[in-house]
Write a protein that holds these residues in place. Structure first.
Motif, mmCIF file in Angstrom:
data_model
loop_
_atom_site.group_PDB
_atom_site.id
_atom_site.type_symbol
_atom_site.label_atom_id
_atom_site.label_comp_id
_atom_site.label_asym_id
_atom_site.label_seq_id
_atom_site.Cartn_x
_atom_site.Cartn_y
_atom_site.Cartn_z
ATOM 1 N N ALA A 176 1.951 1.730 -3.530
ATOM 2 C CA ALA A 176 0.781 2.131 -4.322
ATOM 3 C C ALA A 176 0.507 3.622 -4.145
ATOM 4 N N GLU A 177 0.663 4.114 -2.922
ATOM 5 C CA GLU A 177 0.434 5.545 -2.699
ATOM 6 C C GLU A 177 1.525 6.395 -3.346
ATOM 7 N N LYS A 211 0.563 8.509 8.014
ATOM 8 C CA LYS A 211 -0.312 9.659 8.223
ATOM 9 C C LYS A 211 -0.329 10.028 9.701
ATOM 10 N N GLN A 216 0.626 6.492 -6.980
ATOM 11 C CA GLN A 216 -0.532 7.359 -7.181
ATOM 12 C C GLN A 216 -0.134 8.828 -7.131
ATOM 13 N N ARG A 217 0.702 9.182 -6.158
ATOM 14 C CA ARG A 217 1.118 10.582 -6.011
ATOM 15 C C ARG A 217 2.014 11.038 -7.167
ATOM 16 N N ASN A 262 0.816 -1.213 0.000
ATOM 17 C CA ASN A 262 0.000 0.000 0.000
ATOM 18 C C ASN A 262 0.849 1.262 0.000
ATOM 19 N N GLY A 263 2.008 1.206 0.634
ATOM 20 C CA GLY A 263 2.913 2.352 0.611
ATOM 21 C C GLY A 263 3.401 2.661 -0.790
ATOM 22 N N ARG A 281 8.769 6.094 0.916
ATOM 23 C CA ARG A 281 7.574 5.295 1.217
ATOM 24 C C ARG A 281 7.071 5.600 2.623
ATOM 25 N N VAL A 309 5.424 9.114 2.675
ATOM 26 C CA VAL A 309 4.131 9.181 1.993
ATOM 27 C C VAL A 309 3.058 8.368 2.717
ATOM 28 N N ALA A 310 3.405 7.182 3.194
ATOM 29 C CA ALA A 310 2.398 6.244 3.704
ATOM 30 C C ALA A 310 2.023 6.462 5.163
#
Length: 189
Positions: A108-109, A177, A112-113, A105-106, A171, A174-175
């Protein structure tokens, strides 16, 4: 918001990335510290210097202005004497929090960004030229043939060439939060 992420290494690079977001949710990776064969005390001094190069209004940014500084879970592992790398950084005034370690998921984000110009998806992450190690590392990243949604783990050689340390720090940046708790008073009808 200002924040940072650290990927720790001794023989391989320790990389610290400094980032911020704007009101539209865009992420700016504005600075990088990347060195190897340094102890946490020396890194801490360099990180303070990196943060201080940036400004909030008319004053220099300080470590206390950062919303979070996250790091990979290896820095929280206890050594044989009971100490941790995170503890060494804490003694130097840098409090580290565990990064989100979910690789798939990291990545993937991150993807995406970065956006997709050909599909009309605009970039929402921008990397400053000061981030030379990150700019060198990202294009070399490859999909893991055994897990295509993940990025292949790559270690630097004994001379520090290669490796994915800067990409892992990105990563984490970004991942991970902020965990914010909002309290609202509800009103009845």
């Amino acid at each position: 918001d200002w924040f940072a992420a650290l990927d720790y290494g001794f023989a391989h690079y320790t990389v610290v990335l400094l980032g911020c977001t704007d009101g539209d949710g865009n992420l700016f990776v504005v600075d990088e510290h990347a060195e190897r064969m340094w102890l946490p005390q020396r890194h801490a001094e360099a990180v303070r210097g990196m943060v201080g190069r940036h400004r909030i209004g008319d004053r220099a940014l300080e470590l206390g202005d950062l919303r979070r500084i996250v790091a990979g879970t290896d820095v929280f592992s206890r050594q044989s004497d009971g100490t941790t790398i995170a503890g060494q950084y804490a003694r130097e005034g840098i409090t580290l929090k565990p990064a989100n370690m979910d690789r798939v998921n990291g990545w993937a984000e991150v993807l995406q960004r970065l956006g997709d110009v050909s599909a009309g998806v605009r970039a929402r992450m921008f990397i400053h030229q000061r981030c030379g190690r990150l700019a060198e590392t990202l294009p070399a990243m490859q999909h893991d043939p055994n897990r295509p949604e993940d990025v292949l783990k790559v270690d630097a050689d004994e001379d520090g060439v290669g490796g994915d340390d800067a990409a892992d720090a990105l990563r984490y940046l970004v991942a991970t939060k902020s965990r914010t708790v909002a309290q609202r008073k509800l009103r009845g009808l």
